[in-house]
Design a protein around this motif. Structure first.
Motif, PDB file in Angstrom:
ATOM      1  N   LEU A 116    -115.234  36.657  13.406  1.00  9.86           N
ATOM      2  CA  LEU A 116    -113.804  36.612  13.874  1.00  9.86           C
ATOM      3  C   LEU A 116    -113.212  37.680  12.869  1.00  9.86           C
ATOM      4  O   LEU A 116    -112.919  37.274  12.013  1.00  9.86           O
ATOM      5  CB  LEU A 116    -113.427  35.381  13.901  1.00  9.86           C
ATOM      6  CG  LEU A 116    -111.990  34.970  14.460  1.00  9.86           C
ATOM      7  CD1 LEU A 116    -111.973  35.605  16.027  1.00  9.86           C
ATOM      8  CD2 LEU A 116    -111.407  33.776  14.308  1.00  9.86           C
ATOM      9  N   PHE A 117    -112.700  38.603  13.809  1.00 10.52           N
ATOM     10  CA  PHE A 117    -111.953  39.817  13.196  1.00 10.52           C
ATOM     11  C   PHE A 117    -110.593  39.957  13.459  1.00 10.52           C
ATOM     12  O   PHE A 117    -110.284  39.667  14.699  1.00 10.52           O
ATOM     13  CB  PHE A 117    -112.731  41.119  13.318  1.00 10.52           C
ATOM     14  CG  PHE A 117    -114.155  41.327  12.958  1.00 10.52           C
ATOM     15  CD1 PHE A 117    -114.570  41.488  11.785  1.00 10.52           C
ATOM     16  CD2 PHE A 117    -115.259  41.196  14.031  1.00 10.52           C
ATOM     17  CE1 PHE A 117    -115.625  41.694  11.547  1.00 10.52           C
ATOM     18  CE2 PHE A 117    -116.674  41.220  13.507  1.00 10.52           C
ATOM     19  CZ  PHE A 117    -116.889  41.587  12.381  1.00 10.52           C
ATOM     20  N   LEU A 118    -109.649  40.026  12.392  1.00 15.44           N
ATOM     21  CA  LEU A 118    -108.244  40.084  12.759  1.00 15.44           C
ATOM     22  C   LEU A 118    -107.794  41.753  12.111  1.00 15.44           C
ATOM     23  O   LEU A 118    -108.070  41.891  11.128  1.00 15.44           O
ATOM     24  CB  LEU A 118    -107.632  39.088  11.917  1.00 15.44           C
ATOM     25  CG  LEU A 118    -105.840  39.133  11.958  1.00 15.44           C
ATOM     26  CD1 LEU A 118    -105.220  39.113  13.363  1.00 15.44           C
ATOM     27  CD2 LEU A 118    -105.364  38.301  10.910  1.00 15.44           C
ATOM     28  N   GLY A 119    -107.321  42.426  13.088  1.00 14.06           N
ATOM     29  CA  GLY A 119    -107.003  43.676  12.860  1.00 14.06           C
ATOM     30  C   GLY A 119    -105.410  44.116  13.142  1.00 14.06           C
ATOM     31  O   GLY A 119    -104.879  43.484  14.078  1.00 14.06           O
ATOM     32  N   LEU A 120    -105.199  44.898  12.077  1.00  8.40           N
ATOM     33  CA  LEU A 120    -103.810  45.678  12.275  1.00  8.40           C
ATOM     34  C   LEU A 120    -103.946  46.983  11.891  1.00  8.40           C
ATOM     35  O   LEU A 120    -104.461  47.748  10.961  1.00  8.40           O
ATOM     36  CB  LEU A 120    -103.024  44.865  11.339  1.00  8.40           C
ATOM     37  CG  LEU A 120    -101.450  45.304  11.148  1.00  8.40           C
ATOM     38  CD1 LEU A 120    -100.869  45.018  12.333  1.00  8.40           C
ATOM     39  CD2 LEU A 120    -100.783  44.816   9.743  1.00  8.40           C
ATOM     40  N   PRO A 132    -113.187  40.922   2.154  1.00  7.27           N
ATOM     41  CA  PRO A 132    -112.536  42.070   1.876  1.00  7.27           C
ATOM     42  C   PRO A 132    -112.294  42.976   3.355  1.00  7.27           C
ATOM     43  O   PRO A 132    -113.180  42.727   4.289  1.00  7.27           O
ATOM     44  CB  PRO A 132    -113.857  42.833   1.054  1.00  7.27           C
ATOM     45  CG  PRO A 132    -114.542  42.006   0.554  1.00  7.27           C
ATOM     46  CD  PRO A 132    -114.368  40.520   1.277  1.00  7.27           C
ATOM     47  N   PRO A 133    -111.388  43.689   3.318  1.00  7.56           N
ATOM     48  CA  PRO A 133    -110.803  44.351   4.482  1.00  7.56           C
ATOM     49  C   PRO A 133    -111.767  45.296   5.031  1.00  7.56           C
ATOM     50  O   PRO A 133    -112.779  45.840   4.235  1.00  7.56           O
ATOM     51  CB  PRO A 133    -109.635  45.177   4.019  1.00  7.56           C
ATOM     52  CG  PRO A 133    -109.825  45.228   2.532  1.00  7.56           C
ATOM     53  CD  PRO A 133    -110.647  44.044   2.094  1.00  7.56           C
ATOM     54  N   ILE A 134    -111.558  45.541   6.140  1.00  7.65           N
ATOM     55  CA  ILE A 134    -112.731  46.575   6.936  1.00  7.65           C
ATOM     56  C   ILE A 134    -111.632  47.552   7.721  1.00  7.65           C
ATOM     57  O   ILE A 134    -110.690  47.380   8.062  1.00  7.65           O
ATOM     58  CB  ILE A 134    -113.443  45.876   7.956  1.00  7.65           C
ATOM     59  CG1 ILE A 134    -114.216  44.569   7.557  1.00  7.65           C
ATOM     60  CG2 ILE A 134    -114.223  46.837   8.891  1.00  7.65           C
ATOM     61  CD1 ILE A 134    -114.778  43.560   8.410  1.00  7.65           C
ATOM     62  N   THR A 135    -112.188  48.881   7.474  1.00  8.39           N
ATOM     63  CA  THR A 135    -111.671  50.000   8.132  1.00  8.39           C
ATOM     64  C   THR A 135    -112.113  50.057   9.565  1.00  8.39           C
ATOM     65  O   THR A 135    -113.185  50.163   9.580  1.00  8.39           O
ATOM     66  CB  THR A 135    -111.719  51.415   7.304  1.00  8.39           C
ATOM     67  OG1 THR A 135    -111.128  51.187   5.997  1.00  8.39           O
ATOM     68  CG2 THR A 135    -110.903  52.722   8.060  1.00  8.39           C
ATOM     69  N   TYR A 136    -111.193  50.220  10.772  1.00  7.31           N
ATOM     70  CA  TYR A 136    -111.841  50.462  11.870  1.00  7.31           C
ATOM     71  C   TYR A 136    -111.036  51.547  12.553  1.00  7.31           C
ATOM     72  O   TYR A 136    -110.048  51.980  12.301  1.00  7.31           O
ATOM     73  CB  TYR A 136    -111.561  49.238  12.774  1.00  7.31           C
ATOM     74  CG  TYR A 136    -110.019  49.015  13.201  1.00  7.31           C
ATOM     75  CD1 TYR A 136    -109.706  49.513  14.385  1.00  7.31           C
ATOM     76  CD2 TYR A 136    -109.237  48.247  12.383  1.00  7.31           C
ATOM     77  CE1 TYR A 136    -108.433  49.379  14.909  1.00  7.31           C
ATOM     78  CE2 TYR A 136    -107.843  48.075  13.127  1.00  7.31           C
ATOM     79  CZ  TYR A 136    -107.534  48.439  14.377  1.00  7.31           C
ATOM     80  OH  TYR A 136    -106.154  48.403  14.718  1.00  7.31           O
ATOM     81  N   PHE A 158    -109.633  42.083   8.798  1.00  6.03           N
ATOM     82  CA  PHE A 158    -110.061  41.026   8.155  1.00  6.03           C
ATOM     83  C   PHE A 158    -111.095  40.150   8.887  1.00  6.03           C
ATOM     84  O   PHE A 158    -111.061  39.854   9.936  1.00  6.03           O
ATOM     85  CB  PHE A 158    -109.008  40.305   7.419  1.00  6.03           C
ATOM     86  CG  PHE A 158    -108.282  41.019   6.660  1.00  6.03           C
ATOM     87  CD1 PHE A 158    -108.425  40.987   5.398  1.00  6.03           C
ATOM     88  CD2 PHE A 158    -106.862  41.730   6.980  1.00  6.03           C
ATOM     89  CE1 PHE A 158    -107.582  41.732   4.351  1.00  6.03           C
ATOM     90  CE2 PHE A 158    -105.975  42.200   6.277  1.00  6.03           C
ATOM     91  CZ  PHE A 158    -106.486  42.528   4.956  1.00  6.03           C
ATOM     92  N   CYS A 159    -112.204  39.811   8.109  1.00  2.00           N
ATOM     93  CA  CYS A 159    -113.251  38.767   8.824  1.00  2.00           C
ATOM     94  C   CYS A 159    -112.899  37.592   8.303  1.00  2.00           C
ATOM     95  O   CYS A 159    -113.280  36.985   7.356  1.00  2.00           O
ATOM     96  CB  CYS A 159    -114.776  39.403   8.308  1.00  2.00           C
ATOM     97  SG  CYS A 159    -116.075  38.661   9.091  1.00  2.00           S
ATOM     98  N   LEU A 160    -112.401  36.790   9.338  1.00  5.04           N
ATOM     99  CA  LEU A 160    -111.848  35.326   9.067  1.00  5.04           C
ATOM    100  C   LEU A 160    -113.038  34.502   9.125  1.00  5.04           C
ATOM    101  O   LEU A 160    -112.805  33.407   8.369  1.00  5.04           O
ATOM    102  CB  LEU A 160    -110.912  35.103  10.225  1.00  5.04           C
ATOM    103  CG  LEU A 160    -109.523  35.828  10.460  1.00  5.04           C
ATOM    104  CD1 LEU A 160    -108.593  35.234  11.537  1.00  5.04           C
ATOM    105  CD2 LEU A 160    -108.837  36.006   9.130  1.00  5.04           C
TER     106      LEU A 160
END
Length: 263
Positions: free
Chosen positions: A167-171, A136-140, A157-159
């Motif tokens: 490993l976090f992918l952020g947008l 599930p997505p994470i708010t940063y 997103f926690c890949l």
């Protein structure tokens, strides 16, 4: 005159016990055969004479006792054991949600005919080469300062959240108003690799790229130091130079956060 009847009844008694023992052995063999399933080389059920493998009757075990964790809506698992009929060597051992062994759970092992391990798999994890749906997505929320300041809000997103290495992918999208009193928007794309109390992060906008490293507190707070390199120094906002960054993560996904040391 009294010995003949005694010998007769003694003989009848021995015969009765002998027949009873035969009946017990015969019924035991029938029960054992009914608890055994035979398979051919293509794992289709067959008779013993044409079987290559056989399976003993699966034993039902409580889920947590079997694999050390609970599975939602699954109270018990079946212990599946398959054997080579040629030498009675173990061919497979694992747990299944159903008695037929179609839905595996936990760790499973396959063996060669000589008893050596052929392969193994943990069915808690996806098979190699398969796509895994991110957690599930994470708010940063990130605040960075180089020659100017930048405030960014977005989603991560926690890949890989199955181990202590994350490993976090952020947008996201950042805003700065430090250039001649004007607001500028910077879309953000980044990867953050967090291990224990350290993290490394690389990212880009359409104006600059950056590299950071530093300390993390349970992946909730990342405090980093690095450098930002603009793609064009002559166009605002350049966001150039040594950079300090404070990043906060908010999520209900507990696996995204690491546990404190000694937990």
């Amino acid at each position: 005159m009294q010995t003949i009847p005694n010998l007769y009844f003694s003989s009848q008694k021995n015969t009765f016990y002998y027949l009873l023992a035969l009946l017990f052995l015969f019924s035991s063999r029938l029960a054992a055969q009914s608890d055994t399933i035979f398979f051919n080389s293509k794992w289709k059920a067959t008779v013993k004479d044409s079987a290559v493998y056989y399976r003993l009757k699966p034993v039902k075990i409580k889920t947590k006792k079997a694999i050390g964790r609970k599975i939602e809506y699954v109270d018990s698992l079946y212990l599946i054991k398959d054997y080579y009929i040629k030498n009675n060597t173990l061919q497979f051992e694992g747990y299944s949600k159903d008695i037929d062994g179609n839905y595996n759970a936990g760790k499973a092992k396959w063996y060669n005919e000589d008893g050596t391990l052929s392969s193994s798999r943990d069915f808690q994890k996806p098979a190699p080469g398969t796509f895994r749906v991110p957690s599930p997505p994470i708010t940063y929320l990130n605040y960075s300062i180089a020659d100017k300041s930048l405030l960014t809000l977005g989603t991560e997103f926690c890949l890989d959240c199955q181990t202590s290495k994350k490993l976090f992918l952020g947008l996201g999208y950042g805003v700065t108003n430090s250039y001649n009193g004007q607001y500028y928007g910077l879309p953000d794309l980044h990867l953050s690799y967090n291990v224990s109390i350290l993290f490394a992060k690389i990212g880009t906008t359409h104006k600059n790229s950056y590299l950071l490293g530093g300390l993390t507190l349970m992946n909730f707070i990342d405090l980093g130091f690095g450098y930002s390199l603009p793609y064009d120094k002559n166009k605002a906002p350049a966001f150039e130079g040594f950079t300090m960054s404070l990043n906060l993560r908010f999520t209900r996904n507990k696996k995204a956060y690491s546990q404190p040391i000694g937990y």
